[in-house]
Design a protein around this motif. Sequence first.
Motif, PDB file in Angstrom:
ATOM      1  N   GLY A   1     -83.408  52.148   3.579  1.00 48.29           N
ATOM      2  CA  GLY A   1     -82.892  51.841   2.259  1.00 48.29           C
ATOM      3  C   GLY A   1     -83.408  52.770   1.195  1.00 48.29           C
ATOM      4  N   CYS A   2     -84.625  53.279   1.385  1.00 52.45           N
ATOM      5  CA  CYS A   2     -85.204  54.083   0.308  1.00 52.45           C
ATOM      6  C   CYS A   2     -86.022  55.254   0.833  1.00 52.45           C
ATOM      7  N   ASP A   3     -86.639  55.108   1.993  1.00 52.80           N
ATOM      8  CA  ASP A   3     -87.480  56.162   2.566  1.00 52.80           C
ATOM      9  C   ASP A   3     -88.777  56.355   1.783  1.00 52.80           C
TER      10      ASP A   3
ATOM     11  N   SER B   1     -90.929  53.538   1.105  1.00 52.64           N
ATOM     12  CA  SER B   1     -91.702  52.322   1.366  1.00 52.64           C
ATOM     13  C   SER B   1     -91.608  51.276   0.264  1.00 52.64           C
TER      14      SER B   1
ATOM     15  N   CYS C   1     -88.365  49.336  -0.329  1.00 53.03           N
ATOM     16  CA  CYS C   1     -87.336  48.302  -0.201  1.00 53.03           C
ATOM     17  C   CYS C   1     -87.546  47.330   0.956  1.00 53.03           C
ATOM     18  N   GLY C   2     -88.224  47.767   2.008  1.00 48.27           N
ATOM     19  CA  GLY C   2     -88.471  46.886   3.153  1.00 48.27           C
ATOM     20  C   GLY C   2     -87.331  46.806   4.152  1.00 48.27           C
TER      21      GLY C   2
ATOM     22  N   CYS D   1     -86.458  48.731   6.352  1.00 49.12           N
ATOM     23  CA  CYS D   1     -86.828  49.338   7.642  1.00 49.12           C
ATOM     24  C   CYS D   1     -87.897  48.530   8.377  1.00 49.12           C
TER      25      CYS D   1
ATOM     26  N   CYS E   1     -90.687  53.223   7.703  1.00 49.94           N
ATOM     27  CA  CYS E   1     -90.602  54.509   7.003  1.00 49.94           C
ATOM     28  C   CYS E   1     -91.969  54.920   6.485  1.00 49.94           C
TER      29      CYS E   1
HETATM   30 FE1  FES Z   1     -87.248  51.336   2.129  1.00 48.61          FE
HETATM   31 FE2  FES Z   1     -88.634  51.764   4.380  1.00 48.61          FE
HETATM   32  S1  FES Z   1     -86.634  52.408   3.934  1.00 48.61           S
HETATM   33  S2  FES Z   1     -89.222  50.594   2.662  1.00 48.61           S
END
Ligand code: FES
Length: 200
Positions: free
Chosen positions: A39-41, A43, A45-46, A48, A65
Amino acid sequence: MTRISITVDGVGYDDDVEPRTLLVHHLRERLGKIGTVVGCDTSNCGACTVLMTDADGELVAVKSCAVLAVQADGRQVTTIEGLAGPDHTLHPVQQAFHERHALQCGYCTPGMIMAAVDLLTENPDPSDAEIREGLEGNLCRCTGYQNIVRAVRDAADALHAAGRSAAPAPPTVEAGAAGTPDAGLPREPVPGEAIPQPVP
Ligand code: FES
Ligand code: FES
């Protein structure tokens, strides 16, 4: 390249990875575990979130991530794809999300469910405030969270009634079926790269 051995959803894989490879990318791009999403890469959004054994062998939620694939060497990982029972019965948290319609676009859902499983493993009877606090590392931009909290509450009740822990049962996966986007089919070969094989 660094050689690593990881057990993912009950199947062991040996593979050579770049030291910089993130676990989420390894899961998705090498092992075909596309149920775990990015979702964000960064860390935040959660989305992953997966479960991974820690140094004591306990399954805990991690944002994949924020973990290098080499850090997962020797560990067991459970993704959303390994959460259902061997007969494909949904985990009580999955079932509760389904029944409470605790999702809209569904993008946050795999990570939200894995985080909820970790929360209920640690705290089988959380208050609504504790559920919200336990899931604060997982963002949802659709639902407003209310049905997610209700679903986790329902799952806690269902687990209590069944007399079981939220910790996932060891998955049973047919050899060769995991690690491919299409279960049972060979993974699309990448020129010059060896495909990770299940450890016998
Ligand atoms: Fe968003 Fe890992 S992709 S927290
Ligand atoms: Fe869309 Fe959560 S359901 S982000």
